[in-house]
Design a protein around this motif. Structure first.
Motif, short mmCIF file in Angstrom:
data_model
loop_
_atom_site.label_atom_id
_atom_site.label_comp_id
_atom_site.label_asym_id
_atom_site.label_seq_id
_atom_site.Cartn_x
_atom_site.Cartn_y
_atom_site.Cartn_z
N LEU A 1 0.86 -1.18 0.00
CA LEU A 1 0.00 0.00 0.00
C LEU A 1 0.90 1.23 0.00
O LEU A 1 1.70 1.41 0.91
CB LEU A 1 -0.90 0.03 1.24
N ILE A 2 0.78 2.03 -1.05
CA ILE A 2 1.57 3.26 -1.11
C ILE A 2 0.75 4.37 -0.45
O ILE A 2 -0.34 4.70 -0.93
CB ILE A 2 1.93 3.63 -2.56
N ALA A 3 1.25 4.87 0.67
CA ALA A 3 0.57 5.95 1.39
C ALA A 3 1.63 6.98 1.73
O ALA A 3 1.78 7.40 2.87
CB ALA A 3 -0.10 5.39 2.64
N SER A 4 2.39 7.36 0.70
CA SER A 4 3.58 8.16 0.93
C SER A 4 3.30 9.66 1.02
O SER A 4 4.22 10.45 1.21
CB SER A 4 4.62 7.87 -0.15
N GLY A 5 2.03 10.04 0.86
CA GLY A 5 1.68 11.44 1.10
C GLY A 5 2.20 12.41 0.06
O GLY A 5 2.54 12.03 -1.07
N SER A 6 2.26 13.67 0.45
CA SER A 6 2.70 14.69 -0.49
C SER A 6 3.38 15.82 0.26
O SER A 6 3.15 16.03 1.44
CB SER A 6 1.51 15.24 -1.28
N THR B 1 -11.41 2.36 -4.97
CA THR B 1 -11.03 1.39 -3.95
C THR B 1 -9.51 1.35 -3.75
O THR B 1 -8.99 0.46 -3.10
CB THR B 1 -11.53 -0.01 -4.31
N GLY B 2 -8.82 2.28 -4.35
CA GLY B 2 -7.37 2.37 -4.13
C GLY B 2 -6.54 1.46 -5.00
O GLY B 2 -5.32 1.36 -4.80
N LYS B 3 -7.18 0.80 -5.99
CA LYS B 3 -6.41 -0.09 -6.87
C LYS B 3 -5.58 0.71 -7.87
O LYS B 3 -6.09 1.65 -8.48
CB LYS B 3 -7.35 -1.01 -7.65
N THR B 4 -4.34 0.32 -8.05
CA THR B 4 -3.52 0.94 -9.10
C THR B 4 -3.65 0.08 -10.36
O THR B 4 -4.43 -0.87 -10.39
CB THR B 4 -2.03 1.00 -8.70
N ASN B 5 -2.86 0.37 -11.36
CA ASN B 5 -2.91 -0.42 -12.60
C ASN B 5 -2.29 -1.80 -12.42
O ASN B 5 -2.43 -2.65 -13.29
CB ASN B 5 -2.22 0.34 -13.74
N LEU B 6 -1.60 -2.05 -11.30
CA LEU B 6 -0.94 -3.33 -11.11
C LEU B 6 -1.60 -4.12 -9.98
O LEU B 6 -2.01 -3.53 -8.97
CB LEU B 6 0.55 -3.13 -10.79
N PRO B 7 -1.69 -5.45 -10.12
CA PRO B 7 -2.32 -6.25 -9.07
C PRO B 7 -1.54 -6.21 -7.76
O PRO B 7 -0.31 -6.16 -7.77
CB PRO B 7 -2.32 -7.68 -9.67
N ASP B 8 -2.27 -6.22 -6.66
CA ASP B 8 -1.70 -6.23 -5.31
C ASP B 8 -0.85 -5.01 -4.99
O ASP B 8 -0.04 -5.04 -4.07
CB ASP B 8 -0.89 -7.52 -5.07
N ILE B 9 -1.03 -3.94 -5.76
CA ILE B 9 -0.41 -2.67 -5.38
C ILE B 9 -1.53 -1.64 -5.27
O ILE B 9 -2.28 -1.41 -6.22
CB ILE B 9 0.65 -2.22 -6.41
#
Lengths: 471, 279
Positions: free
Chosen positions: B105-110, B242-250
């Motif tokens: 989960l990328i939650a690296s903020g800004s 739902t927070g899904k990116t273009n790649l699975p499990d990321i």
């Protein structure tokens, strides 16, 4: 410092002053460089296009053309010995109509030939193949393969560092306030702003925009310097150009260019605005507009580029219209290296050679220092890649910052760390990491703790220390 | 080292997602954060009233038994293809190490977009700073300046003003909705700013030694340069609701994504929604 008598004191720590200090450090001489700002490269040398010019368009027969000619053969050695980031990307002067083609053929081709610089005509197809972002209206252009880009700060710092390793001394943060002749005219005594005095056999005036004021201190009024501002836009947009893209100059202006930057990104600019104030480095709406209006003629998408930073530099326009490299007629113990307008970085190695020769002619003995180092040793330790990330945007680690603080010319400001490491150059422009860099500086030099951290130039304090009284 | 879930960033979104993961009984979770403490970039503002929900979150998260690597930054991200583990390279005070994760989960903020990104004319003296820099200076025992102009344009700048007013009486606020910052003056240190009234065009020259200003955000996705995770033109990670990116499990949540906002107001909500998808 005050107990010594120097053979040569160089006044001014820009690219010209440090190049001279380096050249002199290969001889058995007692040397000192005096810079009024807290770091080298704080004047004209820091805010420019970073282009190493061939001098194809320099006026033949001038001192400037001669210095550029000498420098062309010196740069490759400097780049290797001092590991200066340098990209020989070449330049193209782009013509968009028959009239501009005529100007190139009748003015710039013969001029380049007179300066012995290699140029050739390039077809529109060739230009667009190498630089797809260039305007489709291009009808061809003049290729100058010898033009290159480098990091002006790296060059300045490296020149200074090699000189320091060879025994030269550098005083930062002190200007020269007064010069008098002593020992029956044999020596010069320089008084610094803090009252200390320095005696020297010769002084080199490499004070850039302020070189006329230094000349006045020995009563020399032979030239004057007026400031000309250049505004730039820095973008990190991926522009498809691989060369420096130049316009065909008009009678009134050399015009704005688009150039790759050695560490990535592109520069758009500069303007050429004559002004009164040597310190005025402000950017303006009108300046930005004139940069964009000029650049979009070369690269039509220029206006759409997002910008990471804008800045302005001020260059020295000399009343003599050429470099002033000669002993002062009033005080022959002062050698001027002044009036260096816009090719200071490019010409600095040649200027240094010429100044050394001028000093010799004026009576300074140049005996080779056999122990002198020519190549900058690798001062970065193995630890370079360790430690946590401090600058998030640019992935700069604690160790890289600590290493930069331990180099021969120790940075005392945030901008000094920035130019030695690349920290704070990213999109947040240091707002995230400057306080953390202040911490690292305080940990590395505990004796500085409690001092007000500076951003760059004198008095550019970043914050007010606690307990300090209201001014 | 292998984890079921690696959360990049222990700020509002990361902590929210971590709490959800714990509630769902996930035990193998690693959090990685650039800062020395959990809470993320907005932590300095959490003592202001507007950050009451975040304060509550931090209290709850204090008891989380998950491993947290602080002062650690992801510098390389290699997504695993076809269900393979994702590989992350982390730079820490101890050096570089690699970890593997089934899910990330990328939650690296800004970070805040500073004056330079907005082409505001004038000089470039010391004393022009974003709220985050001002707060970090205060944390270190410094005052940002003696006479401060602050441009108010959201929750972060409002909170900064509230906190600064406790430290100094020399703070003047200008609402960005009414005033446009048109120029900055001063050679070594700020000497003044020029503001234009958006309604009346009135020009206001204000003498000050400090300007606190930021507008917009810079998503912290620097470590994704070259990685195949899709981002928009502002470098924000492209996610669905739902927070899904273009790649699975990321997955990604919060202000580093295209759905995030400059004031991090919807970060908790986005992270909660994303956490539902994770397990």
């Amino acid at each position: 410092m005050q107990n010594h008598k120097y053979d040569v004191v160089v006044i001014g720590g820009g690219v010209v002053g440090t190049a001279i200090l380096r050249a002199l450090s290969f001889y058995q001489l007692k040397l000192l460089l005096i810079e009024k700002q807290p770091d080298v490269c704080e004047g004209t040398s820091k805010a420019n296009s970073g282009i190493v010019h061939t001098g194809f368009d320099a006026k033949p027969g001038t001192v400037e053309a001669e210095c550029l000619r000498r420098s062309r053969s010196l740069w490759p050695i400097l780049v290797e010995n001092l590991r200066i980031p340098f990209i020989p990307c070449g330049a193209v002067m782009v013509a968009t109509n028959e009239e501009e083609k005529q100007i190139i053929e009748t003015t710039y081709v013969p001029n380049a030939k007179a300066n012995d610089v290699d140029v050739h005509w390039m077809s529109a197809e060739e230009i667009l193949e190498m630089n797809p972002a260039v305007t489709a209206e291009v009808t061809g252009g003049l290729a100058v393969p010898g033009e290159a880009i480098c990091d002006p700060f790296w060059a300045t710092r490296a020149f200074g560092e090699i000189a320091v390793l060879n025994g030269a001394e550098v005083v930062l943060g002190q200007g020269v306030s007064h010069i008098e002749t002593v020992s029956n005219g044999e020596d010069l005594r320089l008084t610094l702003e803090n009252g200390e005095t320095v005696t020297t056999r010769y002084a080199v005036n490499a004070a850039g925009l302020w070189s006329d004021e230094i000349a006045r201190m020995v009563g020399d009024e032979s030239f004057s310097i007026s400031p000309r501002k250049g505004q730039f836009i820095l973008t990190e947009e991926a522009i498809s150009i691989s060369s420096i893209i130049l316009p065909v100059p008009t009678k009134t202006s050399k015009g704005v260019l688009v150039s790759p930057v050695v560490f990535g990104g592109f520069l758009l600019g500069p303007t050429a605005e004559d002004q009164e104030d040597k310190w005025d480095r402000s950017t303006s709406q009108a300046g930005m507009e004139s940069v964009l209006a000029g650049c979009e003629k070369l690269v039509p998408d220029s206006r759409q580029f997002s910008t990471i930073r804008q800045f302005a530099g001020v260059r020295a326009v000399c009343s003599e219209g050429d470099f002033v490299i000669r002993p002062s007629a009033v005080q022959p113990r002062m050698i001027h290296a002044a009036g260096i307008r816009s090719t200071g970085l490019s010409a600095s190695p040649g200027i240094a050679e010429l100044v050394a020769a001028t000093l010799q002619k004026a009576g300074l003995e140049l005996q080779a220092n056999e122990q002198a180092q020519h190549a900058l040793p690798d001062l970065f330790s193995e630890e370079q890649e360790t430690g946590e990330i401090i600058c998030l945007c640019r992935s700069i680690t604690r160790s890289e910052i600590v290493n930069s603080l331990k180099r021969p010319l120790t940075p005392q400001t945030i901008d000094g760390v920035k130019r030695r490491t690349g920290a704070t150059l990213g999109e947040c422009q240091g707002n995230c990491c400057i306080p953390k860099i202040i911490d690292v500086m305080a940990e590395t030099y505990p004796e500085h703790t409690g001092k007000q951290p500076l951003k760059g130039v004198r008095n550019s304090y970043l914050a007010v220390a606690q307990g300090e009284k209201q001014a | 080292m292998m984890y079921e879930l690696v959360i990049i960033g222990a700020g509002i979104s990361g902590l929210t997602a971590a709490l959800s993961a714990w509630e769902r009984g996930v035990s193998s979770v690693l959090m990685i954060d650039y800062q020395k403490r959990r809470g993320g970039f907005t932590l300095p503002y959490w003592s202001s009233d507007e950050f009451a929900p975040e304060r509550e979150l931090l209290e709850k998260a204090a008891s989380l038994p998950y491993e947290i690597h602080e002062q650690s930054t992801v510098v390389g991200f290699f997504p695993g293809a076809n269900g393979q583990l994702h590989q992350l390279y982390v730079q820490s005070p101890m050096g570089t190490y690699s970890i593997e994760a089934k899910k990330v989960l990328i939650a690296s903020g800004s970070l805040e977009k500073p004056r330079e990104a907005h082409k505001i004319p004038g000089t470039r003296p010391a004393g022009v700073m974003t709220p985050m820099m001002a707060m970090q200076l205060i944390e270190r025992g410094y005052q940002p300046g003696r006479k401060i102009v602050l441009i108010e344009n959201g929750r972060i700048s409002r909170s900064t003003a509230v906190l600064l007013e406790k430290e100094t009486s020399n703070l003047v606020k200008y609402a960005e909705s009414d005033w446009e910052l048109t120029s900055i003056k001063g050679l070594s240190r700020v000497e003044g700013v020029q503001l234009r009234n958006r309604m009346t065009d009135e020009i206001n020259e204000v003498a000050c030694d400090t300007l606190i200003f930021a507008k917009g955000r810079v998503p912290c996705t620097f470590f994704l340069k070259g990685a195949p995770i899709e981002r928009d033109q502002h470098d924000a990670i492209i996610v669905d609701a739902t927070g899904k990116t273009n790649l699975p499990d990321i997955y990604a949540a919060g202000s580093c994504t295209c759905l995030g906002d400059d004031d991090h107001t919807n970060s908790m909500e986005l992270a909660k929604e994303t956490a539902k998808q994770l397990f």
